[in-house]
Design a protein around this motif. Sequence first.
Motif, short mmCIF file in Angstrom:
data_model
loop_
_atom_site.label_atom_id
_atom_site.label_comp_id
_atom_site.label_asym_id
_atom_site.label_seq_id
_atom_site.Cartn_x
_atom_site.Cartn_y
_atom_site.Cartn_z
N VAL A 1 11.97 6.40 2.71
CA VAL A 1 10.48 6.47 2.88
C VAL A 1 10.18 5.75 4.24
N LEU A 2 10.86 4.79 4.69
CA LEU A 2 10.68 4.24 5.85
C LEU A 2 11.75 4.25 7.00
N SER A 3 11.41 4.36 8.17
CA SER A 3 12.23 4.54 9.30
C SER A 3 11.87 3.47 10.50
N LYS A 4 12.68 3.02 11.00
CA LYS A 4 12.40 2.04 12.21
C LYS A 4 11.09 2.63 12.95
N GLY A 5 10.05 1.71 13.17
CA GLY A 5 8.84 2.50 13.90
C GLY A 5 7.90 2.86 13.01
N ASP A 6 8.18 2.94 11.72
CA ASP A 6 6.90 3.50 10.68
C ASP A 6 5.89 2.35 10.59
N THR A 7 4.97 2.75 9.90
CA THR A 7 3.88 1.70 9.51
C THR A 7 3.52 1.46 8.60
N VAL A 8 3.27 0.62 7.81
CA VAL A 8 2.73 -0.13 6.71
C VAL A 8 1.62 -0.99 6.75
N LEU A 9 0.86 -1.05 5.60
CA LEU A 9 -0.27 -1.97 5.39
C LEU A 9 0.29 -3.22 4.80
N VAL A 10 -0.53 -4.47 5.31
CA VAL A 10 -0.15 -5.64 4.51
C VAL A 10 -1.57 -6.23 4.66
N GLU A 11 -1.56 -7.35 3.70
CA GLU A 11 -2.46 -8.21 3.68
C GLU A 11 -2.83 -9.13 4.57
N ALA A 12 -3.81 -9.39 5.36
CA ALA A 12 -4.17 -10.48 6.26
C ALA A 12 -5.07 -11.44 5.98
N PRO A 13 -5.01 -12.68 5.63
CA PRO A 13 -3.65 -13.33 5.90
C PRO A 13 -2.69 -12.87 4.67
N GLY A 14 -1.39 -13.16 4.74
CA GLY A 14 -0.64 -12.49 3.70
C GLY A 14 0.75 -13.36 3.52
N TYR A 15 1.73 -12.58 2.90
CA TYR A 15 3.10 -13.21 2.65
C TYR A 15 3.97 -13.36 3.76
N TYR A 16 4.01 -14.42 4.55
CA TYR A 16 4.84 -14.39 5.71
C TYR A 16 6.38 -14.11 5.55
N PRO A 17 6.90 -14.13 4.60
CA PRO A 17 8.41 -14.01 4.50
C PRO A 17 8.62 -12.22 4.45
N LEU A 18 7.45 -11.75 3.80
CA LEU A 18 7.41 -10.16 3.87
C LEU A 18 7.26 -9.70 5.38
N PHE A 19 6.45 -10.26 6.09
CA PHE A 19 6.10 -10.18 7.59
C PHE A 19 7.36 -10.12 8.33
N SER A 20 8.18 -11.07 8.13
CA SER A 20 9.40 -11.42 8.94
C SER A 20 10.37 -10.18 8.54
N LYS A 21 10.48 -9.95 7.21
CA LYS A 21 11.55 -8.84 6.87
C LYS A 21 11.14 -7.75 7.50
N LEU A 22 9.74 -7.13 7.53
CA LEU A 22 9.22 -6.02 8.03
C LEU A 22 9.89 -5.81 9.65
N ASP A 23 9.46 -6.90 10.24
CA ASP A 23 9.74 -7.21 11.55
C ASP A 23 11.24 -6.90 11.89
N LEU A 24 11.98 -7.68 11.02
CA LEU A 24 13.83 -7.57 11.30
C LEU A 24 14.02 -6.04 11.11
N ALA A 25 13.34 -5.20 9.99
CA ALA A 25 13.52 -3.88 10.03
C ALA A 25 12.91 -2.79 10.72
N GLY A 26 12.13 -3.43 12.00
CA GLY A 26 11.63 -2.38 12.87
C GLY A 26 10.28 -1.77 12.41
N ILE A 27 9.75 -2.25 11.51
CA ILE A 27 8.47 -1.63 10.90
C ILE A 27 7.34 -2.30 11.36
N ARG A 28 6.39 -1.37 11.74
CA ARG A 28 5.18 -1.76 12.01
C ARG A 28 4.21 -2.22 11.10
N LYS A 29 3.67 -3.24 11.21
CA LYS A 29 2.88 -3.84 9.98
C LYS A 29 1.22 -3.83 10.59
#
Length: 168
Positions: free
Chosen positions: A14-42
């Motif tokens: 479903v996702l590849s490095k550089g893909d985009t996802v939606l997250v809530e802001a403010p939101g759950y920071y551990p999720l944000f960090s894991k998305l960053d590590l995977a190279g996913i744009r949020k």
Amino acid sequence: MLSSLCYWKDCEQVLSKGDTVLVEAPGYYPLFSKLDLAGIRKIGISRDKEGYNLNKLEDLIKKRRPKIFFLQPFAQNPTGTDLSLQTLSGVYELCKKYNILTVEDDPFLLTRSGFASYFCNKDAPSIYVSSFSKTLTASFRCGFIVSSKIIVKSLTKLKLITMVNTSS
């Protein structure tokens, strides 16, 4: 539990490095960090006590074409707010229309009165994540996932090959 889905093997389909996802802001920071590590744009979707502006959300979806929307509709961390059924319905209609996988985290389902959304029974692709024991220490927690058979089978396989044990 929600942020662990970033390591879900089939997310690679479903996702590849550089893909985009939606997250809530403010939101759950551990999720944000894991998305960053995977190279996913949020893309952060502004959330306040009223929820989201659905017109702005649709405009953003049209422009950025996200693949997944991670959300916590009830007792959201860190705002503590709940989305209305009207807002939830609007979100899921947009996700269905634009074929966006929703990953809905509802960790306090059994600690509150009220409804669970269970939008997994809709025609839109979705994953519903909850817990029986969020208010207990992490070593005693137990959760569950509701989704299609294909997704649950894949997540079960991932759990079996990545974790040799569970909490106490």
